[in-house]
Design a protein around this motif. Sequence first.
Motif, short mmCIF file in Angstrom:
data_model
loop_
_atom_site.label_atom_id
_atom_site.label_comp_id
_atom_site.label_asym_id
_atom_site.label_seq_id
_atom_site.Cartn_x
_atom_site.Cartn_y
_atom_site.Cartn_z
N CYS A 1 3.39 2.18 -2.87
CA CYS A 1 3.60 2.65 -1.50
C CYS A 1 4.90 2.14 -0.90
CB CYS A 1 2.43 2.21 -0.61
SG CYS A 1 0.85 3.00 -0.96
N THR B 1 -4.39 7.91 -0.33
CA THR B 1 -3.85 8.36 -1.62
C THR B 1 -4.33 7.53 -2.80
OG1 THR B 1 -1.87 6.94 -1.55
CG2 THR B 1 -1.72 9.11 -0.46
N LEU C 1 -1.13 5.36 3.84
CA LEU C 1 -0.78 5.79 2.49
C LEU C 1 -1.77 5.24 1.47
CD1 LEU C 1 3.12 5.50 2.29
CD2 LEU C 1 1.78 7.53 1.75
N MET D 1 -2.52 13.15 6.00
CA MET D 1 -1.39 12.36 5.51
C MET D 1 -0.09 13.15 5.57
SD MET D 1 -1.24 9.23 4.46
CE MET D 1 0.32 8.90 5.25
N LEU E 1 -1.48 14.96 -1.44
CA LEU E 1 -1.62 14.43 -0.09
C LEU E 1 -2.66 15.23 0.70
CD1 LEU E 1 2.16 13.96 0.78
CD2 LEU E 1 0.53 12.13 0.29
N LEU F 1 3.11 11.75 7.64
CA LEU F 1 4.39 11.58 6.95
C LEU F 1 5.47 12.43 7.57
CD1 LEU F 1 3.39 11.37 3.18
CD2 LEU F 1 4.91 9.78 4.37
#
Length: 253
Positions: free
Chosen positions: A109, A102, A98, A143, A139, A147
């Motif tokens: 986070c 990002t 993350l 990612m 994103l 996720l």
Amino acid sequence: MKRIDHLAPGTIRKRQGALARCFDWMTRKHAEIMAQNPLRLLKRGFASYTEADSEALAAHGKKVRVDEERDRRLADDEEAKIVAYLQDRADERLLFELALHTAMRMRECYTLHSAQVNLVKRTIFLERTKNGSSRQVPLPTPMVALLSEYVSKHRETIANRGDRLLPFWDGNLDVQALDVATRNLSIRFARIFRLAGVPGLHFHDLRHEATCRLYERTTLSDVLIAKITGHKDIRMLRRYASLRGSDLAAHLW
């Protein structure tokens, strides 16, 4: 205060920022008492020491403390080493990825709730940020996949801990509790990086790495990158401008 406590400029800014966020709340909720936040009017460089400060500190046998900007980047094989080490540690890996993909801050986070993650729109909505402003974080494709897999595998566990995406925080919004969680995670990841064969890396370096990659791998403007990273002052991104030197050269004869 600077002369008495001999604080580093970064520490001064952090204390100013914490107090400024309290005043931000006052201006939103009680504008009749405080219409404007005076701490947001401080000039750039307010935390730096002047020549007079230097002389005063020298008289007491002390040296001026200066800002030290970290420029630690991940080497070619270091990301792979860390991911390999975290292969069977899904929570730590998600937190690492993350931050790296990002440019979100550590606290942004680990305080995430699954409701803030919109996999369809490929965004994360941050309501509580360091500078007091909310923002949408896009994103990248890897990612989204990570996720999606994590939420699918841990759906029941996430529900049991009150929709908190990660287990490193108990939901307590008290500043002291958050500071403890941040400190513990910083120590944990310093050990992870060392054991993974990546010494000298700090968790916050991942935000620097992520921002560098936004400049290197995209054609987004400074304004759009600032919207992603949450930098309120675009001037703070000037240190990354050199990463696009090759782009500028391409326009010359």
